[in-house]
Structure formats: structure tokens, C-alpha cells
Design an enzyme around this catalytic site. Structure first.
Site, PDB file in Angstrom:
ATOM      1  N   ARG B  50     -63.808  23.607  60.388  1.00 25.71           N
ATOM      2  CA  ARG B  50     -63.800  22.548  61.398  1.00 25.71           C
ATOM      3  C   ARG B  50     -62.388  22.032  61.568  1.00 25.71           C
ATOM      4  O   ARG B  50     -61.999  21.082  60.896  1.00 25.71           O
ATOM      5  CB  ARG B  50     -64.708  21.415  60.955  1.00 25.71           C
ATOM      6  CG  ARG B  50     -66.140  21.846  60.960  1.00 25.71           C
ATOM      7  CD  ARG B  50     -67.043  20.733  60.538  1.00 25.71           C
ATOM      8  NE  ARG B  50     -68.423  21.201  60.582  1.00 25.71           N
ATOM      9  CZ  ARG B  50     -69.445  20.547  60.087  1.00 25.71           C
ATOM     10  NH1 ARG B  50     -69.246  19.388  59.496  1.00 25.71           N
ATOM     11  NH2 ARG B  50     -70.651  21.030  60.166  1.00 25.71           N
ATOM     12  N   ASP B  52     -59.406  19.878  62.798  1.00 27.94           N
ATOM     13  CA  ASP B  52     -59.375  18.487  63.249  1.00 27.94           C
ATOM     14  C   ASP B  52     -58.764  18.367  64.643  1.00 27.94           C
ATOM     15  O   ASP B  52     -58.171  19.312  65.150  1.00 27.94           O
ATOM     16  CB  ASP B  52     -58.547  17.643  62.269  1.00 27.94           C
ATOM     17  CG  ASP B  52     -59.254  17.501  60.932  1.00 27.94           C
ATOM     18  OD1 ASP B  52     -60.469  17.249  60.918  1.00 27.94           O
ATOM     19  OD2 ASP B  52     -58.575  17.669  59.894  1.00 27.94           O
ATOM     20  N   TYR B 110     -53.919  29.168  56.559  1.00 31.50           N
ATOM     21  CA  TYR B 110     -53.390  28.170  57.490  1.00 31.50           C
ATOM     22  C   TYR B 110     -51.864  28.286  57.527  1.00 31.50           C
ATOM     23  O   TYR B 110     -51.236  28.581  56.501  1.00 31.50           O
ATOM     24  CB  TYR B 110     -53.742  26.752  57.037  1.00 31.50           C
ATOM     25  CG  TYR B 110     -55.165  26.334  57.311  1.00 31.50           C
ATOM     26  CD1 TYR B 110     -55.506  25.763  58.536  1.00 31.50           C
ATOM     27  CD2 TYR B 110     -56.164  26.497  56.354  1.00 31.50           C
ATOM     28  CE1 TYR B 110     -56.820  25.364  58.787  1.00 31.50           C
ATOM     29  CE2 TYR B 110     -57.474  26.101  56.610  1.00 31.50           C
ATOM     30  CZ  TYR B 110     -57.793  25.537  57.827  1.00 31.50           C
ATOM     31  OH  TYR B 110     -59.079  25.148  58.091  1.00 31.50           O
ATOM     32  N   ARG B 198     -52.501  19.373  55.659  1.00 31.79           N
ATOM     33  CA  ARG B 198     -51.569  18.388  56.214  1.00 31.79           C
ATOM     34  C   ARG B 198     -51.057  17.435  55.133  1.00 31.79           C
ATOM     35  O   ARG B 198     -49.903  16.987  55.174  1.00 31.79           O
ATOM     36  CB  ARG B 198     -52.244  17.616  57.344  1.00 31.79           C
ATOM     37  CG  ARG B 198     -52.458  18.508  58.568  1.00 31.79           C
ATOM     38  CD  ARG B 198     -53.507  17.954  59.496  1.00 31.79           C
ATOM     39  NE  ARG B 198     -53.157  16.624  59.962  1.00 31.79           N
ATOM     40  CZ  ARG B 198     -53.979  15.846  60.648  1.00 31.79           C
ATOM     41  NH1 ARG B 198     -55.206  16.263  60.936  1.00 31.79           N
ATOM     42  NH2 ARG B 198     -53.593  14.660  61.023  1.00 31.79           N
TER      43      ARG B 198
END
Lengths: 253, 253
Positions: B50, B52, B110, B198
Site C-alpha cells: 500500500r 502512501d 524500494y 522514509r
């Protein structure tokens, strides 16, 4: 009044090109309005090249006159604080009285990026031309090898104001593969006609698709006939990469 | 009903993340609405992760059930013809009944991009975090070397639904310089907490600035205390690069 040279980066997506236009957002207009706010007087900004609507720049160069007493570093910061996020002043310094962003330029480099894969790329869509047909980069380079030198480029563009001649001198033209699906065309010349890089790219892509041979590309160039060139490639793939000058001494007061 | 696996690329700038939300544009919502138009029935799409709000994807993976008789190639074309330009289906094929985009994923990669120069970059602003302070990439890599392995990452994120545990296993974490002013953080793990990448990047940047030593980074990791981690880096620099599966046989009918 002191003269300043500025190097500018911008995302041209939301602008009707560099040149000031009444009631339309342009890059020149955005910069002049910010300088007017900072300096308190209307300030004319002269760019090295008039990028068309939607064309980007990594190193557009401009000059302007300004009566500013706090040093170029503070002027640069003030500009960037007020400019929208799609325009930045990357460098700013005082230059000679006789420097002119357009007339003093010795050459310019443009970069055109092609996303060459079947499916379009959301992450590159704003800065590339999506060409889904497989392109032969070696054939495109063979055609591009005809570009360096002094030629009449009438087949690829229209003259810019001031000079009716369509003769221009190219220094280098190369096609490079970048990652697995990106083709990048880099061209350096002493001057360019209007739409010239996009028209060259549109025609090189015809060669890359096999619809035109590299020797046909040379025929188009020699014909001086715009109807023989390929379609004009879209603006969003084009970026004014850099403008080259003879080294002008920086003035420090 | 046949099950399809789709690989998706999207520019997350204008979306409130992957997951369906009432009255807000989301990537899942955009894809489900296009599939409903093509298939004529409401179709639930399950994503591997999911992402963001504002996070991008180059290789999000999803599955859905569909009664479609014209082959996956035609379904892919139909989707791309109807999807907005900021979402593309890059690949689509029929898969096994027991394939699940999230549960079958072995690992995910990522990529986080940092524009590390004084002046912000209009041409990279949508896909990078602009950090004007000079960063020491070697120190950041030294800190990132503590990441591979199985750790409790409670200091860097909150659990995703379904699993209260904050223990995750990282496979690789590296910092690379790309061009002169870009730093790229690539991390592969079997699973991630919410905001984890992040938060890791925000903390690694503190190390890069010299505000934290690589050994302090290890202390933060061991503490399990989110208040000790650096700030959460902005969404726009993050991209779900790829999702890795054990090879599932493709079904051809």
C-alpha cells in the site's frame, strides 16, 4: 548599471515557452515579475534561446541589468525564494558590460529524450517522447553523422528573427542508449533554427523505425524542403541543456 | 474465475496513495474503475504494497479475478487505453489460483532519490527529496550496513494491518551516487513497516549531514524508539521499484 548573468533550470510543462506573451504564463514573464518585486523596478531579462511552449531547460542562460547592493548570492536566494518550484536560478554572477546572453553565446547543447518501449512510462511522461515502435539506434547515429558541419537546415526549421539565413553549424550530434528503454539525442551547434531539434528528432525516428535510410536523411537535409522531413517531435522531450560562452571575466566589486 | 497478475507503474503525485478511499483519487480506485468498465462487473484489485499518498511505483504488482476471453495482451491494451497517463499497466498475464500479490511476495525493493545540491531542481522536483546540505554518502552507507538481517524496526515505523510484529528482514541496503548531485538509496526486504523506508532515509540523512554517527544509527535501530529516529523523508522521493516472487508458472489456456 551592473549586468548579471543567470543560469536557469525550468520544467516547461506549464509554460507557453520562454518568451514574454500577454496574458499567458511564460518563463521570461515569471522571472521578470520576480526581479521586479525584488528590485522595485521593471527589469527586462534577455535569454540565450527562446524555448518553445513545453520545452524544458537545465541550463538556459540570461542576462539583465540591476542596481543591487547586496551581492549576487543574496539576489540568487531572493529569486529562488520567490520563483515557483518549476523554475530555479542555478547560478548568478555579475558579468561584463558587453556580455549578451544570446549574442555572446558560442554554442548551445540541446538534449532530446525518447522513451522507447511498448508501454508508456508514467514516471517519464513529462520529460520524454514515448515511441512504442522499436528504434535502431545505430541507424539513427549513422543518419546523425551527417549533421556536424555547416549546412543549410531549411528542411528542418524556420529562421529565427534577425537572421533570414537558414545556414547553421553543428559541432556534434549523438544518439545514446540510457538504461534499457531510453534513447537520448544530444546536439551541439553554434545556432539553431526554430523547431530544428524537434524536426531533426522526428526525422531520425523515421530512420530508427526503418521507414527512411540514413542516406535518405542526407537527401532530406540537402533538399532544403520541410515537407520531406519527418514530423516535429513533441516539445516535452526537449531540454536546453547548456549554453556555452567564451570565458568572460567575472566582475567582483 | 481466472486470476491475473499485473505489474504497474505510476506517478503518485496526484493520488492519495494506493489504497481505495471514499471520494479521494487513489491508484487502486483508478484501476478498479477502469477494469469495471472493461469487464462490466465490479472488480477488486489486490496490490502487493500500500504505497502512501504521493509515493510512486515502477513495479507495483497486483492481482484480480476476471472473466475475459480475449487474452491478456488485449486486456492490457484496453486498460492502458482507458487509464490516465500517470498510471500504466506494464505487464499482465494469467497466473495460478493460489497466487496473491501481497502474500506470495518474497521481497520488495524500494528506491529513494535525494537531490543533493544547494539549489532545488525543477526537473527532478516531483521524484526526489531536495536536501541542500552536503551529504557524506560513505557515512550513510556505513550506517545502512546495519540494516541487512532480521531486526525489530519499531524505531522506524508502525506495523501494517494483519501483523502486530515490527520485526522485518532486510536483504540489502545501499547508497549510490548518481550523476553529480543525486543520491539513491535502494533497499530490499521481505517486508516493510508503514513509513519505514522514509523514516530510514530521514535518519540516514541525519548521518549524512554529520548530525548523527553511523554507530548512533545502530543505537536508534536497537532502541525501538521512534522519537529517536530522524524526520520522515517526503513521499515524493520514494518509489516501489519491484516486487519479487518465486517463479509462478504462467497459465496459458
Amino acid at each position: 548599471m551592473p549586468k548579471y548573468k543567470a543560469v536557469l533550470e525550468y520544467d516547461g510543462t506549464d509554460y507557453h515557452g520562454w518568451q514574454l506573451q500577454k496574458d499567458l504564463p511564460t518563463v521570461q514573464g515569471a522571472i521578470e515579475s520576480v526581479l521586479a518585486r525584488i528590485l522595485g523596478v521593471p527589469t527586462r531579462v534577455h535569454g540565450a534561446g527562446r524555448t518553445d511552449a513545453g520545452v524544458h531547460a537545465r541550463g538556459q542562460t540570461a542576462h539583465f541589468l540591476a542596481d543591487w547592493r547586496h551581492g549576487p548570492e543574496k539576489l540568487l536566494r531572493a529569486c529562488n525564494a520567490l520563483l515557483p518550484p518549476d523554475i530555479s536560478v542555478r547560478g548568478l554572477h555579475e558579468t561584463c558590460e558587453d556580455f549578451h546572453a544570446r549574442h555572446s553565446a558560442r554554442s548551445k547543447t540541446y538534449v532530446y529524450s525518447i522513451m522507447n518501449r511498448e508501454i508508456s512510462s508514467p514516471l517519464h511522461r513529462l520529460y520524454t517522447w514515448h515511441v512504442p515502435h522499436a528504434l535502431d539506434a545505430a541507424l539513427m547515429q549513422e543518419a546523425a553523422n551527417h549533421l556536424p558541419g555547416r549546412h543549410d537546415f531549411a528542411a528542418f526549421g524556420s529562421p529565427t528573427d534577425g537572421t533570414p539565413s537558414t545556414v547553421r553549424a553543428m559541432i556534434e550530434a549523438r544518439i545514446e542508449s540510457c538504461a534499457s528503454d531510453m534513447l537520448v539525442f544530444t546536439i551541439t551547434g553554434t545556432g539553431f533554427l526554430r523547431y530544428m531539434v524537434r524536426s531533426l528528432v522526428g526525422t531520425l525516428v523515421e530512420v530508427g523505425k526503418g521507414k527512411m535510410r540514413p542516406s535518405d536523411f542526407l537527401c532530406v537535409l540537402r533538399s532544403g524542403d520541410r515537407s520531406k522531413a519527418g514530423p516535429t517531435a513533441p516539445a516535452r522531450g526537449l531540454c536546453l541543456h547548456s549554453v556555452h560562452y567564451e570565458s568572460y571575466p567575472r566582475r567582483t566589486r
